[in-house]
Scaffold this motif. Structure first.
Motif, PDB file in Angstrom:
ATOM      1  N   CYS A 234     -21.246 -62.348 109.019  1.00 23.23           N
ATOM      2  CA  CYS A 234     -19.786 -62.235 109.076  1.00 23.23           C
ATOM      3  C   CYS A 234     -19.211 -62.661 107.717  1.00 23.23           C
ATOM      4  O   CYS A 234     -19.536 -63.743 107.228  1.00 23.23           O
ATOM      5  CB  CYS A 234     -19.248 -63.133 110.185  1.00 23.23           C
ATOM      6  SG  CYS A 234     -17.450 -63.245 110.161  1.00 23.23           S
ATOM      7  N   CYS A 237     -16.879 -66.139 108.376  1.00 20.75           N
ATOM      8  CA  CYS A 237     -17.447 -67.449 108.693  1.00 20.75           C
ATOM      9  C   CYS A 237     -18.913 -67.591 108.274  1.00 20.75           C
ATOM     10  O   CYS A 237     -19.456 -68.687 108.302  1.00 20.75           O
ATOM     11  CB  CYS A 237     -17.301 -67.753 110.178  1.00 20.75           C
ATOM     12  SG  CYS A 237     -18.273 -66.665 111.233  1.00 20.75           S
ATOM     13  N   HIS A 264     -14.870 -63.310 114.869  1.00 20.20           N
ATOM     14  CA  HIS A 264     -14.065 -62.453 113.998  1.00 20.20           C
ATOM     15  C   HIS A 264     -14.141 -60.960 114.304  1.00 20.20           C
ATOM     16  O   HIS A 264     -13.680 -60.146 113.511  1.00 20.20           O
ATOM     17  CB  HIS A 264     -14.397 -62.728 112.540  1.00 20.20           C
ATOM     18  CG  HIS A 264     -14.141 -64.155 112.158  1.00 20.20           C
ATOM     19  ND1 HIS A 264     -15.141 -65.095 112.064  1.00 20.20           N
ATOM     20  CD2 HIS A 264     -12.973 -64.809 111.931  1.00 20.20           C
ATOM     21  CE1 HIS A 264     -14.615 -66.263 111.768  1.00 20.20           C
ATOM     22  NE2 HIS A 264     -13.304 -66.134 111.690  1.00 20.20           N
TER      23      HIS A 264
HETATM   24 ZN   LIG Z   1     -17.186 -64.777 111.824  1.00 21.14          ZN
END
Ligand SMILES: [Zn+2]
Length: 334
Positions: A234, A237, A264
């Motif tokens: 991701c 994060c 997300h």
């Molecule tokens: Zn994420």
């Protein structure tokens, strides 16, 4: 609603020049910044302060001949330049509280990778792309990439500012901001909505995480089986995301994939393979948050790919996801 550039929060226009390797490229930092130029714009749209630094490169110490020709920066200037890490801290102070503006979308990704390379923090949101605004507002075409000086000509602005040095390009961009703002103020609500959608997409692209790593493989068929390719991160994060669509050749050897981060949502992956000077495969990947529409588009392409009979896919490759629960010894005849 997107507000005008020179009204409200202060603006810093940023422009960078970078060097590259003439014979060799470090995939972690393909472009190394050698000049930071910026100017701070006050609420009247005037230049309130300037920032201009030449940096001494650590990776590509010799200035590339083409870059020297375009920028006029000499080897002697580079040798006497300062460390990027020092200039970066000064630039952060210079920019405090301001919104960044650039001409074009190239500077921010280069800046991000240079900052990552020295393991410093990136305190800035992606800049507003004045080139995109200019194309959209004056020519109804946000993808038309006007050269800065032809944009000035189009607007019949004559300036004595020389071309292709970072500080001068920042100053030249400053001349266009009042015109851009005037046009922004005249936009109808529906045109503004279209612009905001475009800017939102640009933001996701700018926030994308780009990684590049060398391998020992000779062939792309082997490279797509590399264990690192099965990792999908991701960009927000950094945690592992699970594939919804595995890597596949979406055409012209550009690979795409989709995964989902728990926090997300959907993430789109783009990947391509290059060959190093030694003939080994170098893998480059870009991960960005994706809209529903983008996810749908990748899924459609994957569906179309699967419709091609395997023996007619030629060199078009697909990653085979390890089946869960048992050791994957799946064969890939492709
Ligand atoms: Zn994420």
């Amino acid at each position: 609603m997107f507000d005008r550039l020179t009204k409200g929060e202060p603006v810093v226009i940023l422009d960078l020049e970078w060097n590259q390797g003439s014979y060799y490229t470090n995939p972690k930092i393909p472009h190394e910044i050698i000049e930071i130029g910026a100017c701070r714009i006050d609420a009247e749209g005037r230049i309130a302060a300037r920032f201009s630094r030449i940096l001494k490169p650590r990776i590509y110490r010799q200035i590339d001949r083409h870059i020297q020709k375009v920028t006029g920066i000499t080897q002697e200037e580079l040798d006497q330049g300062e460390r990027f890490a020092d200039a970066w801290q000064d630039f952060i102070r210079f920019t405090e509280g301001a919104r960044l503006v650039t001409w074009g979308r190239d500077d921010f990704p280069v800046l991000k990778r240079n900052v990552e390379f020295i393991q410093a923090d990136m305190p800035f949101e992606p800049p507003v792309d004045a080139q995109l605004l200019f194309g959209y507002l004056f020519y109804k075409d946000s993808s038309r990439q006007f050269n800065l000086h032809s944009a000035l000509e189009e607007m019949q602005i004559t300036s004595e500012i020389p071309a292709h040095r970072a500080i001068y390009d920042a100053e030249a961009t400053a001349l266009l901001l009042p015109l851009i703002d005037e046009k922004l103020g005249q936009l109808e609500a529906d045109e503004m909505a279209v612009l905001e959608t475009i800017l939102d997409k640009e933001r996701r692209i700018a926030l994308a995480k780009v990684v590049s790593f060398p391998t020992t493989y000779i062939s792309f068929t082997e490279a797509i089986m590399d264990r690192r390719v099965t990792h999908f991160y991701c960009p927000v994060c950094g945690s592992r995301a699970n594939f919804s669509v595995p890597w596949f050749d979406a055409g012209k050897e550009k690979y795409e994939a989709v995964a989902r981060c728990h926090s997300h949502g959907y993430i789109q992956g783009n990947m391509h393979f290059k060959k190093s000077t030694k003939g080994r495969v170098v893998i480059s990947q870009r991960f960005s948050q994706a809209s529903e529409e983008q996810v749908k588009s990748v899924k459609n392409k994957y569906h179309a790919f699967k419709m091609i009979p395997e023996n007619k896919r030629h060199h078009r490759l697909e990653m085979h996801l390890p089946s869960s629960g048992r050791k994957n010894k799946a064969s890939n005849p492709g």
